[in-house]
Design a protein around this motif. Structure first.
Motif, PDB file in Angstrom:
ATOM      1  N   ALA A 237      25.374  13.492  17.410  1.00  0.00           N
ATOM      2  CA  ALA A 237      25.368  14.007  18.781  1.00  0.00           C
ATOM      3  C   ALA A 237      24.007  13.929  19.439  1.00  0.00           C
ATOM      4  O   ALA A 237      23.883  13.470  20.561  1.00  0.00           O
TER       5      ALA A 237
ATOM      6  N   GLU B 114      23.532  19.841  29.751  1.00  0.00           N
ATOM      7  CA  GLU B 114      23.885  18.612  29.035  1.00  0.00           C
ATOM      8  C   GLU B 114      23.897  18.834  27.522  1.00  0.00           C
ATOM      9  O   GLU B 114      24.739  18.279  26.819  1.00  0.00           O
TER      10      GLU B 114
ATOM     11  N   TYR C 260      27.096  20.766  26.717  1.00  0.00           N
ATOM     12  CA  TYR C 260      28.263  19.900  26.792  1.00  0.00           C
ATOM     13  C   TYR C 260      28.339  18.992  25.565  1.00  0.00           C
ATOM     14  O   TYR C 260      29.411  18.801  25.002  1.00  0.00           O
ATOM     15  N   ALA C 261      27.206  18.449  25.157  1.00  0.00           N
ATOM     16  CA  ALA C 261      27.181  17.572  23.970  1.00  0.00           C
ATOM     17  C   ALA C 261      27.607  18.343  22.725  1.00  0.00           C
ATOM     18  O   ALA C 261      28.350  17.820  21.885  1.00  0.00           O
TER      19      ALA C 261
ATOM     20  N   GLU D 176      31.420  18.996  22.967  1.00  0.00           N
ATOM     21  CA  GLU D 176      32.138  17.742  22.768  1.00  0.00           C
ATOM     22  C   GLU D 176      32.159  17.351  21.284  1.00  0.00           C
ATOM     23  O   GLU D 176      33.195  16.965  20.745  1.00  0.00           O
ATOM     24  N   TRP D 177      31.010  17.490  20.620  1.00  0.00           N
ATOM     25  CA  TRP D 177      30.938  17.129  19.197  1.00  0.00           C
ATOM     26  C   TRP D 177      31.764  18.077  18.329  1.00  0.00           C
ATOM     27  O   TRP D 177      32.479  17.638  17.433  1.00  0.00           O
TER      28      TRP D 177
ATOM     29  N   ASP E  71      34.365  19.817  19.209  1.00  0.00           N
ATOM     30  CA  ASP E  71      35.779  19.514  19.443  1.00  0.00           C
ATOM     31  C   ASP E  71      36.194  18.280  18.655  1.00  0.00           C
ATOM     32  O   ASP E  71      37.239  18.279  17.998  1.00  0.00           O
ATOM     33  N   TRP E  72      35.391  17.233  18.701  1.00  0.00           N
ATOM     34  CA  TRP E  72      35.698  16.024  17.938  1.00  0.00           C
ATOM     35  C   TRP E  72      35.750  16.329  16.440  1.00  0.00           C
ATOM     36  O   TRP E  72      36.687  15.940  15.750  1.00  0.00           O
TER      37      TRP E  72
END
Length: 103
Positions: free
Chosen positions: A46, A58, A61-62, A65-66, A68-69
């Motif tokens: 990430a 930012e 959000y990163a 996002e990571w 969740d993945w």
């Protein structure tokens, strides 16, 4: 006071649930290894992929996002190359629902 303190009540509670504490002996790295492994993975996948973050939003959000993945979409070899979400769904689909105890 140096070292770790674990209450007897905590230990008894774990025993009732048939769980093992993740507390090693003082000074070992057994507890930290999984966390450090995940942090290293996160940094590689990430953080290092972005050249620079413009601001805190930012970064947040990163991270989201990571996470969740990692929790829902990554294929995992130990799970027969299913995502964690797919594996968990299959697990609960084959479990029998618990019936309430009859009095």
């Amino acid at each position: 006071m140096p070292g770790q303190y674990t209450s007897v009540a905590f230990t008894d509670s774990l025993a009732l649930q048939e769980l093992s504490a993740s507390i090693g002996s003082v000074g070992d790295a057994y507890d930290n290894a999984p966390a450090e492994s995940i942090i290293g993975l996160f940094k590689t996948e990430a953080v290092n992929r972005h050249c620079a973050f413009a601001g805190l939003s930012e970064v947040e959000y990163a991270v989201m996002e990571w996470v969740d993945w990692y929790n829902n979409a990554r294929l995992h070899s130990r799970l027969d190359y299913l995502t964690p979400a797919e594996y968990e769904s299959a697990y609960y689909a084959q479990r029998q629902p618990r019936r309430p105890a009859l009095v």
